[in-house]
Design an enzyme around this catalytic site. Structure first.
Site, mmCIF file in Angstrom:
data_model
loop_
_atom_site.group_PDB
_atom_site.id
_atom_site.type_symbol
_atom_site.label_atom_id
_atom_site.label_comp_id
_atom_site.label_asym_id
_atom_site.label_seq_id
_atom_site.Cartn_x
_atom_site.Cartn_y
_atom_site.Cartn_z
ATOM 1 N N LYS A 30 -11.380 14.582 -35.918
ATOM 2 C CA LYS A 30 -12.348 14.758 -34.822
ATOM 3 C C LYS A 30 -11.676 14.502 -33.472
ATOM 4 C CE LYS A 30 -15.147 11.172 -33.711
ATOM 5 N NZ LYS A 30 -15.171 10.709 -32.315
ATOM 6 N N ASN A 31 -10.953 13.386 -33.381
ATOM 7 C CA ASN A 31 -10.428 12.996 -32.074
ATOM 8 C C ASN A 31 -9.220 13.823 -31.641
ATOM 9 O OD1 ASN A 31 -12.488 11.215 -31.867
ATOM 10 N ND2 ASN A 31 -11.287 9.387 -32.356
ATOM 11 N N CYS A 54 -21.420 2.947 -23.499
ATOM 12 C CA CYS A 54 -22.114 3.169 -24.761
ATOM 13 C C CYS A 54 -22.093 1.861 -25.529
ATOM 14 C CB CYS A 54 -21.497 4.308 -25.551
ATOM 15 S SG CYS A 54 -19.896 3.933 -26.217
ATOM 16 N N ARG A 112 -16.626 1.874 -21.358
ATOM 17 C CA ARG A 112 -16.003 3.201 -21.310
ATOM 18 C C ARG A 112 -15.741 3.698 -19.873
ATOM 19 N NH1 ARG A 112 -16.913 5.570 -26.621
ATOM 20 N NH2 ARG A 112 -14.977 6.639 -26.216
ATOM 21 N N ASP A 141 -10.934 2.015 -34.438
ATOM 22 C CA ASP A 141 -11.877 2.862 -35.178
ATOM 23 C C ASP A 141 -11.938 2.523 -36.669
ATOM 24 O OD1 ASP A 141 -12.462 4.149 -32.836
ATOM 25 O OD2 ASP A 141 -11.240 5.914 -33.237
ATOM 26 N N ARG A 156 -21.814 12.433 -36.609
ATOM 27 C CA ARG A 156 -21.019 12.758 -35.420
ATOM 28 C C ARG A 156 -19.544 12.884 -35.779
ATOM 29 N NH1 ARG A 156 -22.260 9.562 -30.065
ATOM 30 N NH2 ARG A 156 -20.623 11.013 -29.529
HETATM 31 N N1 EPU Z 1 -10.095 2.351 -20.389
HETATM 32 C C1 EPU Z 1 -10.067 1.961 -19.066
HETATM 33 N N2 EPU Z 1 -10.057 2.933 -18.108
HETATM 34 C C2 EPU Z 1 -10.061 4.269 -18.419
HETATM 35 C C3 EPU Z 1 -10.076 4.643 -19.776
HETATM 36 C C4 EPU Z 1 -10.089 3.659 -20.734
HETATM 37 O O1 EPU Z 1 -10.071 0.779 -18.742
HETATM 38 O O2 EPU Z 1 -10.035 5.086 -17.497
HETATM 39 C C5 EPU Z 1 -10.109 1.319 -21.425
HETATM 40 C C6 EPU Z 1 -11.326 1.421 -22.335
HETATM 41 O O3 EPU Z 1 -12.440 0.752 -21.791
HETATM 42 C C7 EPU Z 1 -10.829 0.783 -23.590
HETATM 43 C C8 EPU Z 1 -9.363 1.212 -23.636
HETATM 44 O O4 EPU Z 1 -9.024 1.548 -22.292
HETATM 45 O O5 EPU Z 1 -10.889 -0.609 -23.457
HETATM 46 C C9 EPU Z 1 -9.027 2.345 -24.547
HETATM 47 O O6 EPU Z 1 -9.901 3.431 -24.330
HETATM 48 P P1 EPU Z 1 -9.442 4.932 -24.488
HETATM 49 O O7 EPU Z 1 -9.511 5.602 -23.155
HETATM 50 O O8 EPU Z 1 -8.155 4.999 -25.228
HETATM 51 O O9 EPU Z 1 -10.618 5.517 -25.392
HETATM 52 P P2 EPU Z 1 -11.098 7.021 -25.381
HETATM 53 O O10 EPU Z 1 -9.955 7.886 -25.110
HETATM 54 O O11 EPU Z 1 -12.302 7.154 -24.530
HETATM 55 C C10 EPU Z 1 -10.647 7.547 -27.890
HETATM 56 C C11 EPU Z 1 -11.461 7.915 -29.108
HETATM 57 C C12 EPU Z 1 -12.257 6.711 -29.592
HETATM 58 C C13 EPU Z 1 -11.270 5.578 -29.903
HETATM 59 C C14 EPU Z 1 -10.430 5.266 -28.647
HETATM 60 C C15 EPU Z 1 -9.373 4.204 -28.875
HETATM 61 C C16 EPU Z 1 -11.933 10.275 -28.774
HETATM 62 C C17 EPU Z 1 -12.939 11.348 -28.570
HETATM 63 N N3 EPU Z 1 -12.372 9.023 -28.783
HETATM 64 O O12 EPU Z 1 -11.589 7.189 -26.880
HETATM 65 O O13 EPU Z 1 -12.895 7.124 -30.791
HETATM 66 O O14 EPU Z 1 -11.970 4.435 -30.300
HETATM 67 O O15 EPU Z 1 -9.763 6.472 -28.200
HETATM 68 O O16 EPU Z 1 -8.516 4.587 -29.892
HETATM 69 O O17 EPU Z 1 -10.766 10.563 -28.975
HETATM 70 C C18 EPU Z 1 -14.478 7.050 -32.524
HETATM 71 O O18 EPU Z 1 -13.943 8.067 -33.005
HETATM 72 O O19 EPU Z 1 -15.339 6.380 -33.162
HETATM 73 C C19 EPU Z 1 -14.116 6.625 -31.167
HETATM 74 C C20 EPU Z 1 -14.867 5.811 -30.433
#
Ligand code: EPU
Length: 409
Positions: free
Chosen positions: A11-12, A104, A109, A295, A387
């Site tokens: 998915k990701n 969320c 996020r 995850d 999802r």
């Molecule tokens: N963060 C910041 N600033 C930003 C972006 C992120 O401080 O601008 C922080 C977040 O708050 C968090 C950390 O950095 O503490 C990591 O977040 P990341 O940006 O890596 O998460 P994401 O890219 O939004 C993806 C996956 C998530 C998974 C995370 C971490 C997708 C669609 N989602 O989210 O997947 O948990 O990476 O590996 O790729 C799931 O599949 O259940 C899911 C939540």
């Protein structure tokens, strides 16, 4: 649980790859796209932006001949992952206007790092009325540091990488996310004619090109689905063969499972999981790749609730990703939260009860605990499960689990 299960596409990895098709006006074909509500939702987003999309038997064909650069709140609020359209829209149109995704259940996020990266490429970034607008006459390659409070950002890295493919000059992302999903996206972008090196390491170099073209790609297997089935088999004392799973994406999980008494063997392109006697407690800290994935934290907690002794699980990525703790307690698990850690006093027998899913991975954890518990467990709000897991109930049933989907009245 006994038998064989075939792993779906990630998915990701699929979501940002789908967004990347916006970077070209030529057709793209993506295979092994999992049929999930999140991928269906991304199809709707692409269509709302003007792309024509066909999704059949796991193959997605997208042609984004003419697109617009605006995505409204109703679209973005349903899936935080939709923020990964920002990079492609800015790259292709030099303008993206997207509703801010908001927080969320698992945490705040924020997207500050995404915006920092896009601004470093020369975009003017403004936030007003709940929308973020990024505009640029010209995008220029830049050197940037994308590390944040919790380490790297997966979708932030993806966004900047996508926008930078069409910038002028060289972009270097330091403290880039190293997740296999970032590598898969880079491979797709390179197949489209981009020039990216270093993906999978903390330093990614992108040399901008004038134009990207259509490409074909097959999405990597879903490492989180693999981990979920490994844990479900371990929790039920089963023996399961996972077909099409990649062990090289799951070293941290396999290592911790082995410490907990669950062995994972490779057999060609398959993996075989089985219990080695009694479960043992282990301590776990979630970290960016190649550390233990956030995850998989909830599912591992269900397993450790069955292991006699004390396990400490520390969540370092998302601040409030412990909503499953109180639901696991309803099944009889003894778990206390101390700051970012959950102390699991494992080994108490679990007994079935009605429980409520709060997010995608928490739902998977409750299904695993329900399979191991004595009696029947009813997991409510399984739209969370749909999802991110393709036909999870059918796959588990085939392995001998007694699980059925009940339509809500
Ligand atoms: N963060 C910041 N600033 C930003 C972006 C992120 O401080 O601008 C922080 C977040 O708050 C968090 C950390 O950095 O503490 C990591 O977040 P990341 O940006 O890596 O998460 P994401 O890219 O939004 C993806 C996956 C998530 C998974 C995370 C971490 C997708 C669609 N989602 O989210 O997947 O948990 O990476 O590996 O790729 C799931 O599949 O259940 C899911 C939540």
């Amino acid at each position: 649980m006994h038998g064989e299960v075939t792993i779906s596409g990630s998915k990701n990895a699929a979501l940002p790859i789908m967004a990347a098709t916006l970077l070209t006006d030529e057709p793209c074909v993506i295979r092994r796209v999992p049929d999930l509500s999140d991928t269906r939702f991304m199809v709707q987003i692409l269509e709302s932006l003007g792309a024509s999309v066909k999704f059949e038997d796991g193959t997605l064909t997208v042609r984004a001949k003419k697109i617009r650069g605006y995505a409204d709140y109703e679209l973005v609020r349903k899936m935080r992952g939709s923020i990964c359209i920002a990079g492609p829209l800015l790259g292709r149109l030099r303008k993206a206007r997207i509703s801010l995704p908001g927080g969320c259940i698992i945490g705040a996020r924020p997207i500050n790092l995404h915006l920092k990266g896009l601004a470093a490429l020369g975009a003017k970034v403004e936030i007003e009325g709940g929308y973020v607008t990024a505009t640029a006459k010209k995008l220029n390659g830049a050197v940037m540091f994308l590390g944040g409070r919790s380490g790297s950002t997966v979708l932030g890295t993806a966004n900047v990488m996508m926008a930078a493919t069409l910038a002028e000059g060289v972009t270097i992302i330091e403290s880039a996310a190293c997740e296999p999903e970032v590598v898969d996206l880079a491979n797709f972008l390179n197949a489209m004619g981009a020039n990216i090196s270093g993906a999978g390491s903390p330093t990614i170099t992108i040399t901008g090109v004038e134009k990207l073209h259509g490409a074909e790609h097959e999405v990597i297997p879903d490492r989180i689905e693999v981990a979920t089935f490994l844990i479900a088999a371990g929790a039920t004392n089963g023996e399961v063969t996972l077909c099409g799973a990649r062990a090289d994406h799951l070293r941290a999980v396999i290592d911790k499972l082995s410490e907990a008494g669950v062995s994972v063997e490779r057999s060609g392109a398959n993996m075989i999981v089985r219990r080695k006697g009694k479960l043992k407690p282990v301590d776990i800290t979630t970290l960016p790749y190649s550390g233990f994935p956030t995850d998989v934290q909830a599912q591992m907690m269900s397993l450790l609730a069955l292991a006699p002794g004390i396990s400490i699980i520390t969540e370092r990525i998302f601040e409030s990703r412990f909503m499953h703790v109180s639901e696991l307690a309803r099944l009889g698990a003894e778990i206390e939260i101390e700051g970012p850690s959950a102390i699991v006093k494992g080994g108490r027998p679990l007994s079935g009860a009605p429980v409520m899913a709060s997010d995608l991975r928490a739902s998977a954890a409750l299904v695993i605990a329900g399979l191991a518990a004595k009696g029947a467990t009813q997991v409510n709000r399984i739209y969370h499960l749909d999802r991110g897991y393709e036909k999870m109930d059918a796959k588990l049933r085939k392995l001998g689990a007694r699980i059925q989907r009940i339509e809500e009245k």
